[in-house]
Design a protein around this motif. Structure first.
Motif, short mmCIF file in Angstrom:
data_model
loop_
_atom_site.label_atom_id
_atom_site.label_comp_id
_atom_site.label_asym_id
_atom_site.label_seq_id
_atom_site.Cartn_x
_atom_site.Cartn_y
_atom_site.Cartn_z
N VAL A 140 0.87 -1.37 -0.06
CA VAL A 140 0.09 -0.09 0.01
C VAL A 140 0.88 1.34 0.08
CG1 VAL A 140 -1.76 1.17 1.32
CG2 VAL A 140 -1.83 -1.40 1.32
N LEU A 141 0.77 2.11 -0.90
CA LEU A 141 1.46 3.26 -0.95
C LEU A 141 0.50 4.56 -0.80
CD1 LEU A 141 3.64 2.74 -4.33
CD2 LEU A 141 4.11 1.99 -1.87
N SER A 142 0.89 5.17 0.49
CA SER A 142 -0.02 6.30 0.67
C SER A 142 0.40 7.54 -0.14
CB SER A 142 -0.36 6.37 2.07
OG SER A 142 -1.15 7.30 2.32
N HIS A 143 -0.52 8.29 -0.69
CA HIS A 143 -0.01 9.82 -1.24
C HIS A 143 1.03 9.66 -1.81
CE1 HIS A 143 -3.52 10.23 1.68
NE2 HIS A 143 -3.76 11.46 1.22
N THR A 144 1.50 9.01 -2.71
CA THR A 144 2.67 9.19 -3.61
C THR A 144 2.65 10.24 -4.41
OG1 THR A 144 2.68 6.53 -3.41
CG2 THR A 144 4.23 7.75 -4.94
N THR A 145 3.95 10.99 -4.35
CA THR A 145 3.95 12.35 -5.00
C THR A 145 4.43 11.93 -6.60
OG1 THR A 145 4.46 13.12 -2.97
CG2 THR A 145 4.84 14.66 -5.02
N HIS A 146 5.62 11.21 -6.58
CA HIS A 146 6.01 11.16 -8.05
C HIS A 146 5.74 9.62 -8.71
CE1 HIS A 146 8.76 14.21 -7.14
NE2 HIS A 146 9.27 13.89 -6.31
N PRO A 147 4.96 9.75 -9.86
CA PRO A 147 4.25 8.55 -10.38
C PRO A 147 5.76 7.51 -10.73
CG PRO A 147 3.98 10.49 -11.96
CD PRO A 147 4.72 10.96 -10.37
N ILE A 206 5.82 -10.56 -5.78
CA ILE A 206 4.72 -9.73 -5.31
C ILE A 206 3.92 -8.82 -6.11
CG2 ILE A 206 3.90 -8.39 -3.20
CD1 ILE A 206 6.29 -9.27 -1.72
N THR A 207 2.73 -9.27 -6.36
CA THR A 207 1.88 -8.41 -7.34
C THR A 207 0.86 -7.29 -6.90
OG1 THR A 207 0.70 -10.30 -7.73
CG2 THR A 207 2.68 -10.21 -8.92
N SER A 208 0.20 -7.43 -5.64
CA SER A 208 -0.89 -6.78 -5.32
C SER A 208 -0.42 -5.32 -4.91
CB SER A 208 -1.37 -7.67 -4.18
OG SER A 208 -2.90 -6.74 -3.69
N LEU A 209 -0.84 -4.25 -5.68
CA LEU A 209 -0.51 -2.96 -5.24
C LEU A 209 -1.70 -2.14 -5.16
CD1 LEU A 209 1.51 -0.56 -5.26
CD2 LEU A 209 1.62 -0.64 -7.54
N PHE A 210 -1.79 -1.49 -3.95
CA PHE A 210 -2.66 -0.50 -3.71
C PHE A 210 -2.22 0.90 -3.49
CE2 PHE A 210 -6.57 -3.05 -2.32
CZ PHE A 210 -6.25 -4.36 -2.60
N LEU A 211 -2.99 1.95 -4.09
CA LEU A 211 -2.67 3.31 -4.20
C LEU A 211 -3.44 3.89 -3.22
CD1 LEU A 211 -1.23 3.98 -7.71
CD2 LEU A 211 0.30 3.12 -5.64
N VAL A 212 -3.23 4.96 -2.32
CA VAL A 212 -4.08 5.76 -1.71
C VAL A 212 -3.91 7.08 -1.93
CG1 VAL A 212 -5.08 6.55 0.72
CG2 VAL A 212 -4.16 4.17 0.36
N ARG A 213 -4.81 7.69 -2.87
CA ARG A 213 -4.89 9.07 -3.43
C ARG A 213 -3.37 9.32 -4.00
NH1 ARG A 213 -8.96 12.43 -2.60
NH2 ARG A 213 -10.77 11.65 -1.09
N PRO A 214 -3.04 8.73 -5.05
CA PRO A 214 -1.78 9.08 -5.49
C PRO A 214 -1.98 10.34 -6.04
CG PRO A 214 -2.60 7.41 -7.03
CD PRO A 214 -3.69 7.74 -5.77
N LYS A 215 -0.67 11.42 -6.27
CA LYS A 215 -0.92 12.53 -6.95
C LYS A 215 -1.19 12.55 -8.62
CE LYS A 215 1.41 16.98 -6.82
NZ LYS A 215 2.37 17.98 -6.18
N PHE A 216 -0.36 11.59 -9.02
CA PHE A 216 -0.74 11.16 -10.34
C PHE A 216 -0.71 9.80 -10.89
CE2 PHE A 216 2.02 15.26 -10.21
CZ PHE A 216 1.26 16.04 -10.78
N PHE A 217 -1.73 9.28 -11.17
CA PHE A 217 -1.86 7.87 -11.73
C PHE A 217 -3.21 7.64 -12.45
CE2 PHE A 217 -2.57 3.20 -11.30
CZ PHE A 217 -1.21 2.76 -11.80
N PRO A 218 -2.98 6.90 -13.60
CA PRO A 218 -1.93 6.49 -14.28
C PRO A 218 -1.07 7.55 -14.79
CG PRO A 218 -3.81 5.61 -15.23
CD PRO A 218 -4.24 6.70 -14.15
N HIS A 219 0.36 7.36 -15.20
CA HIS A 219 1.21 8.48 -15.59
C HIS A 219 2.13 7.69 -16.83
CE1 HIS A 219 4.04 11.63 -15.62
NE2 HIS A 219 3.16 12.52 -15.17
N ALA A 220 2.72 8.46 -17.43
CA ALA A 220 3.73 7.85 -18.60
C ALA A 220 4.84 7.57 -17.76
CB ALA A 220 4.03 8.93 -19.45
N ASP A 221 5.31 8.30 -16.40
CA ASP A 221 6.56 8.16 -15.62
C ASP A 221 6.49 6.52 -14.86
OD1 ASP A 221 7.61 10.45 -16.66
OD2 ASP A 221 7.43 11.26 -14.60
N ALA A 222 5.30 6.57 -14.42
CA ALA A 222 4.81 5.01 -13.68
C ALA A 222 5.12 3.90 -14.75
CB ALA A 222 3.39 5.01 -13.20
N SER A 223 4.35 4.13 -16.01
CA SER A 223 4.74 2.95 -16.82
C SER A 223 6.18 2.70 -17.52
CB SER A 223 3.81 3.35 -18.12
OG SER A 223 2.38 3.39 -17.79
#
Lengths: 240, 240
Positions: B13-20, B35-52
């Motif tokens: 669980v990643l909470s309030h991540t700023t950088h995608p 490990i493949t199960s990812l939860f995001l709590v209110r990410p600043k940007f997502f989806p986003h090209a940087d994340a991909s």
């Protein structure tokens, strides 16, 4: 050479790194684990703004970086060089997984300089590079996708080094004052009286309620102050 | 739920991540350790090209990501939540360094879903977020610069999980059914109401009473049946 702190004798060698951001991220990863000596073999771009940005609070590691023209130069003055790689190889130096390699690395680092060598992002270390090393170290990973990011691999390796260092002299965290046996027993007695008073516990048919509650609180290893709070709650129930 | 492979029951669980980019790098780090199960709590940007881009060979992890409006939502259905943090805190859940926490995490993951919770890049987890967790886990690091990059911290934690899995691939003793996050939260809410009713807790001046009680019960890692008993006691107090 620093004999008191073997981590000071360990250098991270990154060969032919393509993305300067990875160099910065590796510098940060190193510093978080107390390793500060970074050698680069023919990086594609360095110095570079991306390296500085990703280094965050580790600009000192970047500033002290040695940029080398060859792996031989980067391994100069070392007593042991270990190649970190995801791939097994046909004919390779002695192979270890990461954790079991730590005693060897630290033992060598008490006597001289040790290099941990990481290859380029896309294809890792060449066979010629691996042959310069005395050990091959693999990081255990998902066989379907063992491809750690370069800086992430540096982070894991430096973390293991620090863990291995600390394993010998481990200090226990400070813990609050635990409640004494007598204090906890007095709390259980007061709890039982209260449960009878409020009609939750039938003294004629207690079943195993108190045993269950003892088991619950025993697991939490009550602190002195917590027993005081719980006794306060029971008093408030009585007076309510 | 997957009882054969505890790693399948672990969510990051990643909470309030700023950088995608960090989200993508975390996804890659997770997948390299299985490990493949990812939860995001209110990410600043997502989806986003940087994340991909940073996810590299782990686009499947990003595609299956759960984006949540609150930490409560991200912890829904878990039986254990562990906050990963660099900082010690005054009044916190039971604290472990990373490696010694592994048996607890894996044991819980054999019975239900387990969350490992990481805070925002600059300031980490808030106290309110930490209070929702039953364990606090710190990664041993350089005290002068303990600031691991978010994805690097995820990498180290997932690496330790995989290592621990491989080390203890044998049968574990039977353990009772742990209470879920929701059940425990409902108990805390009922406890708070009761303490106010009996005049032990002044809602105008709560001090840190509920935090202290959460900490106590968090350490015991309540079982389902125990929560039922405690709720029963609160009901009896109300009716007495």
């Amino acid at each position: 050479m620093n004999t008191a702190n073997p981590l000071a004798n360990i250098r991270i060698v990154l060969s032919h790194t393509t993305h300067p951001g990875n160099i910065g991220a590796a510098a940060r990863a190193m510093k978080t684990m107390g390793i500060t000596s970074l050698f680069l073999v023919r990086p594609k771009f360095f110095p570079h703004a991306d390296a500085s940005a990703m280094a965050a609070g580790a600009p000192d590691v970047l500033e002290a970086t040695h940029v080398c023209a060859s792996l031989d130069e980067a391994l100069g003055g070392t007593v042991l060089a270990a190649a970190v790689t995801a791939r097994r190889r046909g004919l390779s130096p002695e192979m270890f997984t990461l954790r079991p390699a730590m005693p060897l690395i630290l033992q060598a680092a008490q006597r001289g300089n040790v290099a941990l060598v990481f290859g380029t992002e896309m294809s890792g270390l060449s066979n010629a590079e691996v042959e310069k090393c005395q050990l091959l170290i693999t990081i255990p990973a998902n066989p379907d996708y063992p491809s750690l990011n370069l800086a992430a691999a540096v982070q894991v390796v430096c973390y293991e080094l620090r863990q291995a260092m600390q394993a010998t002299d481990q200090a226990k965290p400070e813990t609050p004052q635990p409640a004494s046996f007598e204090e906890v027993e007095r709390f259980y007695a007061a709890l039982e009286r209260t449960l009878i008073e409020i009609g939750f516990l039938d003294p004629a048919r207690p079943k195993r309620l108190m045993q269950r509650l003892r088991r619950l609180f025993a697991r939490s290893r009550l602190e002195k102050e917590e027993v005081d709070i719980l006794r306060g709650i029971l008093k408030a129930v009585k007076n309510s």
